[in-house]
Design a protein around this motif. Structure first.
Motif, PDB file in Angstrom:
ATOM      1  N   LEU A 144      18.967  76.496  74.899  1.00 28.80           N
ATOM      2  CA  LEU A 144      18.260  75.691  75.904  1.00 28.80           C
ATOM      3  C   LEU A 144      17.752  76.519  77.080  1.00 28.80           C
ATOM      4  CD1 LEU A 144      20.634  72.594  75.930  1.00 28.80           C
ATOM      5  CD2 LEU A 144      18.349  72.741  74.950  1.00 28.80           C
ATOM      6  N   MET A 145      17.819  77.844  76.970  1.00 26.04           N
ATOM      7  CA  MET A 145      17.332  78.680  78.072  1.00 26.04           C
ATOM      8  C   MET A 145      15.860  78.407  78.330  1.00 26.04           C
ATOM      9  SD  MET A 145      19.130  82.433  77.694  1.00 26.04           S
ATOM     10  CE  MET A 145      18.203  82.890  76.243  1.00 26.04           C
ATOM     11  N   PHE A 146      15.506  78.377  79.587  1.00 21.65           N
ATOM     12  CA  PHE A 146      14.121  78.233  80.064  1.00 21.65           C
ATOM     13  C   PHE A 146      13.515  76.863  79.759  1.00 21.65           C
ATOM     14  CE2 PHE A 146      14.761  82.744  78.802  1.00 21.65           C
ATOM     15  CZ  PHE A 146      14.829  83.281  80.074  1.00 21.65           C
ATOM     16  N   THR A 147      14.319  75.897  79.325  1.00 19.12           N
ATOM     17  CA  THR A 147      13.792  74.547  79.086  1.00 19.12           C
ATOM     18  C   THR A 147      14.054  73.682  80.312  1.00 19.12           C
ATOM     19  OG1 THR A 147      15.822  73.730  78.069  1.00 19.12           O
ATOM     20  CG2 THR A 147      14.187  74.696  76.589  1.00 19.12           C
ATOM     21  N   PRO A 148      13.214  72.669  80.556  1.00 17.41           N
ATOM     22  CA  PRO A 148      13.400  71.824  81.737  1.00 17.41           C
ATOM     23  C   PRO A 148      14.545  70.829  81.583  1.00 17.41           C
ATOM     24  CG  PRO A 148      11.490  71.094  80.486  1.00 17.41           C
ATOM     25  CD  PRO A 148      11.983  72.346  79.835  1.00 17.41           C
ATOM     26  N   GLY A 149      15.029  70.614  80.379  1.00 12.66           N
ATOM     27  CA  GLY A 149      16.124  69.671  80.157  1.00 12.66           C
ATOM     28  C   GLY A 149      16.033  69.086  78.761  1.00 12.66           C
ATOM     29  N   LEU A 150      16.961  68.216  78.460  1.00 15.19           N
ATOM     30  CA  LEU A 150      16.990  67.527  77.174  1.00 15.19           C
ATOM     31  C   LEU A 150      16.758  66.046  77.410  1.00 15.19           C
ATOM     32  CD1 LEU A 150      20.127  68.901  75.277  1.00 15.19           C
ATOM     33  CD2 LEU A 150      17.810  68.826  74.413  1.00 15.19           C
ATOM     34  N   PRO A 151      15.967  65.395  76.577  1.00 18.39           N
ATOM     35  CA  PRO A 151      15.840  63.946  76.706  1.00 18.39           C
ATOM     36  C   PRO A 151      17.208  63.282  76.465  1.00 18.39           C
ATOM     37  CG  PRO A 151      14.156  64.820  75.237  1.00 18.39           C
ATOM     38  CD  PRO A 151      15.114  65.938  75.531  1.00 18.39           C
ATOM     39  N   GLU A 152      17.462  62.187  77.124  1.00 15.37           N
ATOM     40  CA  GLU A 152      18.729  61.490  76.947  1.00 15.37           C
ATOM     41  C   GLU A 152      18.915  61.129  75.470  1.00 15.37           C
ATOM     42  OE1 GLU A 152      21.028  57.534  78.583  1.00 15.37           O
ATOM     43  OE2 GLU A 152      19.394  58.402  79.762  1.00 15.37           O
ATOM     44  N   GLY A 153      20.124  61.345  74.961  1.00 17.22           N
ATOM     45  CA  GLY A 153      20.413  61.049  73.565  1.00 17.22           C
ATOM     46  C   GLY A 153      20.009  62.143  72.595  1.00 17.22           C
ATOM     47  N   SER A 154      19.577  63.298  73.117  1.00 18.18           N
ATOM     48  CA  SER A 154      19.175  64.422  72.267  1.00 18.18           C
ATOM     49  C   SER A 154      20.215  65.529  72.353  1.00 18.18           C
ATOM     50  CB  SER A 154      17.828  64.990  72.712  1.00 18.18           C
ATOM     51  OG  SER A 154      16.820  64.053  72.522  1.00 18.18           O
ATOM     52  N   VAL A 155      20.384  66.247  71.250  1.00 18.59           N
ATOM     53  CA  VAL A 155      21.321  67.365  71.203  1.00 18.59           C
ATOM     54  C   VAL A 155      20.667  68.538  70.494  1.00 18.59           C
ATOM     55  CG1 VAL A 155      23.339  65.844  71.147  1.00 18.59           C
ATOM     56  CG2 VAL A 155      22.390  66.696  69.008  1.00 18.59           C
ATOM     57  N   ILE A 156      21.259  69.705  70.698  1.00 16.55           N
ATOM     58  CA  ILE A 156      20.916  70.869  69.896  1.00 16.55           C
ATOM     59  C   ILE A 156      22.228  71.349  69.280  1.00 16.55           C
ATOM     60  CG2 ILE A 156      21.039  72.434  71.874  1.00 16.55           C
ATOM     61  CD1 ILE A 156      18.908  74.153  70.472  1.00 16.55           C
ATOM     62  N   LEU A 157      22.224  71.517  67.970  1.00 17.94           N
ATOM     63  CA  LEU A 157      23.391  71.981  67.236  1.00 17.94           C
ATOM     64  C   LEU A 157      23.170  73.448  66.899  1.00 17.94           C
ATOM     65  CD1 LEU A 157      26.089  71.148  65.887  1.00 17.94           C
ATOM     66  CD2 LEU A 157      24.763  70.741  63.807  1.00 17.94           C
ATOM     67  N   ILE A 158      24.030  74.314  67.408  1.00 12.97           N
ATOM     68  CA  ILE A 158      23.895  75.754  67.221  1.00 12.97           C
ATOM     69  C   ILE A 158      24.941  76.192  66.197  1.00 12.97           C
ATOM     70  CG2 ILE A 158      23.923  78.002  68.357  1.00 12.97           C
ATOM     71  CD1 ILE A 158      23.332  76.476  70.995  1.00 12.97           C
ATOM     72  N   SER A 159      24.451  76.757  65.093  1.00 15.11           N
ATOM     73  CA  SER A 159      25.357  77.122  64.009  1.00 15.11           C
ATOM     74  C   SER A 159      24.850  78.365  63.293  1.00 15.11           C
ATOM     75  CB  SER A 159      25.454  75.961  63.021  1.00 15.11           C
ATOM     76  OG  SER A 159      26.331  76.260  61.979  1.00 15.11           O
ATOM     77  N   PRO A 160      25.692  79.348  63.071  1.00 13.46           N
ATOM     78  CA  PRO A 160      27.083  79.446  63.481  1.00 13.46           C
ATOM     79  C   PRO A 160      27.198  79.819  64.957  1.00 13.46           C
ATOM     80  CG  PRO A 160      26.444  81.426  62.282  1.00 13.46           C
ATOM     81  CD  PRO A 160      25.258  80.492  62.261  1.00 13.46           C
ATOM     82  N   CYS A 161      28.271  79.365  65.586  1.00  7.35           N
ATOM     83  CA  CYS A 161      28.464  79.628  67.012  1.00  7.35           C
ATOM     84  C   CYS A 161      29.891  79.253  67.404  1.00  7.35           C
ATOM     85  CB  CYS A 161      27.466  78.808  67.819  1.00  7.35           C
ATOM     86  SG  CYS A 161      27.541  79.087  69.590  1.00  7.35           S
ATOM     87  N   ALA A 162      30.527  80.078  68.229  1.00 11.31           N
ATOM     88  CA  ALA A 162      31.874  79.790  68.714  1.00 11.31           C
ATOM     89  C   ALA A 162      31.988  79.912  70.223  1.00 11.31           C
ATOM     90  CB  ALA A 162      32.888  80.722  68.046  1.00 11.31           C
ATOM     91  N   SER A 163      30.888  80.318  70.893  1.00 12.72           N
ATOM     92  CA  SER A 163      30.897  80.495  72.343  1.00 12.72           C
ATOM     93  C   SER A 163      29.463  80.411  72.854  1.00 12.72           C
ATOM     94  CB  SER A 163      31.497  81.857  72.702  1.00 12.72           C
ATOM     95  OG  SER A 163      31.519  82.039  74.093  1.00 12.72           O
ATOM     96  N   VAL A 164      29.281  79.880  74.054  1.00 11.82           N
ATOM     97  CA  VAL A 164      27.940  79.748  74.632  1.00 11.82           C
ATOM     98  C   VAL A 164      27.941  80.193  76.088  1.00 11.82           C
ATOM     99  CG1 VAL A 164      27.237  77.873  73.092  1.00 11.82           C
ATOM    100  CG2 VAL A 164      28.299  77.333  75.280  1.00 11.82           C
ATOM    101  N   HIS A 165      26.746  80.310  76.637  1.00  6.54           N
ATOM    102  CA  HIS A 165      26.571  80.587  78.063  1.00  6.54           C
ATOM    103  C   HIS A 165      25.455  79.685  78.566  1.00  6.54           C
ATOM    104  CE1 HIS A 165      22.681  82.627  77.743  1.00  6.54           C
ATOM    105  NE2 HIS A 165      23.145  83.112  76.597  1.00  6.54           N
ATOM    106  N   THR A 166      25.349  79.572  79.880  1.00  6.70           N
ATOM    107  CA  THR A 166      24.267  78.772  80.472  1.00  6.70           C
ATOM    108  C   THR A 166      23.397  79.623  81.393  1.00  6.70           C
ATOM    109  OG1 THR A 166      25.768  77.990  82.196  1.00  6.70           O
ATOM    110  CG2 THR A 166      25.477  76.561  80.270  1.00  6.70           C
ATOM    111  N   CYS A 167      23.294  80.912  81.092  1.00  6.18           N
ATOM    112  CA  CYS A 167      22.411  81.796  81.860  1.00  6.18           C
ATOM    113  C   CYS A 167      20.969  81.354  81.652  1.00  6.18           C
ATOM    114  CB  CYS A 167      22.592  83.238  81.415  1.00  6.18           C
ATOM    115  SG  CYS A 167      24.265  83.847  81.665  1.00  6.18           S
TER     116      CYS A 167
END
Length: 109
Positions: free
Chosen positions: A25-48
């Motif tokens: 989700l880097m550099f995006t203005p946001g997510l519409p309500e009720g929307s998700v992004i599923l990241i796979s494979p993944c065990a850790s994230v950041h919000t930089c």
């Protein structure tokens, strides 16, 4: 569509390629309500490079919720042992999900 027996449901995208997982989700203005992004494979994230807080749900290989957390911009999430994927959504949207609950991906046409 992602659903749970508790009534959680969301529409989303799956980020499975290296570059889609890297961008997230880097550099995006946001997510519409009720929307998700599923990241796979993944065990850790950041919000930089993000401008908004998100809820992060760590899932094992069966889609079972291992951990949930809200992350503010410019934070590093911890490594979650056993996590195979991570679901990111808007802040406070994971409220009804419980650790131990299983999520199901339902393909829609």
């Amino acid at each position: 569509m992602i659903r749970s027996v508790s009534g959680f449901k969301a529409r989303g995208k799956i980020a499975a390629s290296f570059f889609k997982r890297l961008k997230g989700l880097m550099f995006t203005p946001g997510l519409p309500e009720g929307s998700v992004i599923l990241i796979s494979p993944c065990a850790s994230v950041h919000t930089c490079f993000m401008r908004f807080a998100i809820d992060v749900v760590y899932l094992d290989g069966n889609g079972t919720v291992l951990k949930k957390e809200t992350m503010r911009p410019w934070r590093l999430g911890g490594f979650v042992k056993g996590a195979k994927s991570v679901m990111e959504m808007g802040e406070n949207e994971s409220g009804q999900l419980k650790v131990g609950e299983r999520l199901y991906i339902v393909k829609t046409v």
